[in-house]
Scaffold this motif. Structure first.
Motif, PDB file in Angstrom:
ATOM      1  N   ILE A  23       0.799  -1.276   0.152  1.00 34.31           N
ATOM      2  CA  ILE A  23       0.090  -0.022  -0.034  1.00 34.31           C
ATOM      3  C   ILE A  23       0.910   1.250   0.098  1.00 34.31           C
ATOM      4  CG2 ILE A  23      -1.537   1.320   1.131  1.00 34.31           C
ATOM      5  CD1 ILE A  23      -2.832  -1.527   2.107  1.00 34.31           C
ATOM      6  N   THR A  24       1.829   1.167   0.930  1.00 34.85           N
ATOM      7  CA  THR A  24       2.728   2.370   0.684  1.00 34.85           C
ATOM      8  C   THR A  24       3.587   2.521  -0.419  1.00 34.85           C
ATOM      9  OG1 THR A  24       3.225   1.913   3.288  1.00 34.85           O
ATOM     10  CG2 THR A  24       4.951   3.364   1.989  1.00 34.85           C
TER      11      THR A  24
ATOM     12  N   ALA B  69       3.261   5.999  -2.695  1.00 35.02           N
ATOM     13  CA  ALA B  69       4.345   6.600  -3.187  1.00 35.02           C
ATOM     14  C   ALA B  69       4.345   6.830  -4.733  1.00 35.02           C
ATOM     15  CB  ALA B  69       5.368   5.996  -2.886  1.00 35.02           C
ATOM     16  N   ASN B  70       3.853   5.710  -5.224  1.00 39.97           N
ATOM     17  CA  ASN B  70       3.920   5.997  -6.836  1.00 39.97           C
ATOM     18  C   ASN B  70       2.764   6.984  -7.379  1.00 39.97           C
ATOM     19  OD1 ASN B  70       5.709   4.264  -8.563  1.00 39.97           O
ATOM     20  ND2 ASN B  70       4.753   2.417  -7.251  1.00 39.97           N
ATOM     21  N   SER B  71       1.487   6.925  -6.590  1.00 36.79           N
ATOM     22  CA  SER B  71       0.586   7.858  -6.836  1.00 36.79           C
ATOM     23  C   SER B  71       0.852   9.257  -6.797  1.00 36.79           C
ATOM     24  CB  SER B  71      -0.643   7.428  -6.030  1.00 36.79           C
ATOM     25  OG  SER B  71      -1.059   6.296  -6.533  1.00 36.79           O
TER      26      SER B  71
ATOM     27  N   ALA C  82      -7.285   5.369  -1.000  1.00 40.91           N
ATOM     28  CA  ALA C  82      -6.566   5.376   0.209  1.00 40.91           C
ATOM     29  C   ALA C  82      -7.631   5.074   1.502  1.00 40.91           C
ATOM     30  CB  ALA C  82      -5.788   6.342   0.295  1.00 40.91           C
ATOM     31  N   ALA C  83      -8.791   5.819   1.433  1.00 41.15           N
ATOM     32  CA  ALA C  83      -9.621   5.554   2.561  1.00 41.15           C
ATOM     33  C   ALA C  83     -10.191   4.116   2.592  1.00 41.15           C
ATOM     34  CB  ALA C  83     -10.674   6.537   2.368  1.00 41.15           C
ATOM     35  N   HIS C  84     -10.326   3.519   1.537  1.00 39.89           N
ATOM     36  CA  HIS C  84     -11.067   1.940   1.539  1.00 39.89           C
ATOM     37  C   HIS C  84      -9.739   1.178   1.929  1.00 39.89           C
ATOM     38  CE1 HIS C  84     -14.963   2.363  -0.237  1.00 39.89           C
ATOM     39  NE2 HIS C  84     -14.347   3.249  -1.001  1.00 39.89           N
ATOM     40  N   PHE C  85      -8.495   1.513   1.324  1.00 40.39           N
ATOM     41  CA  PHE C  85      -7.549   0.589   1.563  1.00 40.39           C
ATOM     42  C   PHE C  85      -7.142   0.709   2.976  1.00 40.39           C
ATOM     43  CE2 PHE C  85      -5.536   1.227  -2.871  1.00 40.39           C
ATOM     44  CZ  PHE C  85      -6.513   0.420  -3.391  1.00 40.39           C
ATOM     45  N   ASP C  86      -7.306   1.731   4.006  1.00 35.67           N
ATOM     46  CA  ASP C  86      -6.980   1.730   5.425  1.00 35.67           C
ATOM     47  C   ASP C  86      -7.904   1.007   6.315  1.00 35.67           C
ATOM     48  OD1 ASP C  86      -4.833   3.598   5.121  1.00 35.67           O
ATOM     49  OD2 ASP C  86      -6.114   5.338   5.422  1.00 35.67           O
TER      50      ASP C  86
ATOM     51  N   THR D  25       0.589  -1.192  -9.057  1.00 33.98           N
ATOM     52  CA  THR D  25       1.530  -0.142  -8.729  1.00 33.98           C
ATOM     53  C   THR D  25       2.582  -0.450  -9.664  1.00 33.98           C
ATOM     54  OG1 THR D  25       1.194  -0.712  -6.274  1.00 33.98           O
ATOM     55  CG2 THR D  25       3.200   0.081  -6.745  1.00 33.98           C
ATOM     56  N   ASN D  26       2.935  -1.437 -10.319  1.00 40.66           N
ATOM     57  CA  ASN D  26       3.833  -1.509 -11.439  1.00 40.66           C
ATOM     58  C   ASN D  26       3.327  -0.975 -12.426  1.00 40.66           C
ATOM     59  OD1 ASN D  26       5.420  -3.121  -9.843  1.00 40.66           O
ATOM     60  ND2 ASN D  26       4.560  -5.227 -10.440  1.00 40.66           N
TER      61      ASN D  26
END
Length: 167
Positions: free
Chosen positions: A14-15, A19-21, A108-112, A147-148
């Motif tokens: 997730i980090t 970071a990529n975003s 991000a809110a969902h992932f959290d 992410t990739n």
């Protein structure tokens, strides 16, 4: 103990996605909007198209992770199903940047809120039968792939920066 390691790995993925975003957000805030209408290389996609493509691609994670409907389904045809410059630009770079930021905040809110078992569960594009045969076809694997994917397109965007620096 294994669950602790799994949770740690999930946090790292997730980090990396975040970071990529952020790197992509920073790229799209560096220059005047007209800059993003340039092709990253002769005959290749324009930067504006790549941003729309990343939005449409990442937006599909909402239904894929069973987190709701996509925020911007209207982008699918233009940015996932047809090549750049096939259709007229209907959104400005400012509108796309706003959608990018909104989407990243939403994801991000969902992932959290997601727990380890959520990440290791199947996504909606794989059947229960196929998932039983290949449990790696889970939500975490999708996020690693996205992410990739972001990193790949950021690499293309850096070609534009190099091209402009030489000119």
């Amino acid at each position: 103990m294994e669950t602790d390691f799994t949770a740690q790995i999930i946090k790292q993925v997730i980090t990396a996605w975040a970071a990529n975003s952020k790197v992509i957000s920073n790229f799209f805030s560096k220059y005047e909007d007209a800059y993003y209408l340039n092709e990253v290389a002769p005959g290749r996609n324009r930067a504006i198209y790549l941003l729309g493509h990343l939005i449409a691609s990442n937006d599909s994670m909402l239904p894929m992770f069973d987190l709701g409907e996509p925020l911007y389904p209207e982008l699918v045809t233009t940015f996932l199903r047809t090549p750049d410059k096939t259709e007229p630009d209907t959104l400005t770079i400012a509108e796309l940047k706003q959608r990018w930021e909104t989407l990243n905040t939403t994801l991000a809110a969902h992932f959290d809120k997601m727990q380890t078992q959520d990440w290791m569960s199947r996504h909606t594009r794989v059947s229960e039968e196929d998932f039983a045969l290949e449990p790696t076809r889970n939500k975490l694997n999708v996020l690693i792939g996205r992410t990739n994917h972001q990193q790949y397109h950021y690499g293309q965007l850096t070609l534009l920066t190099q091209k402009v620096a030489v000119a």
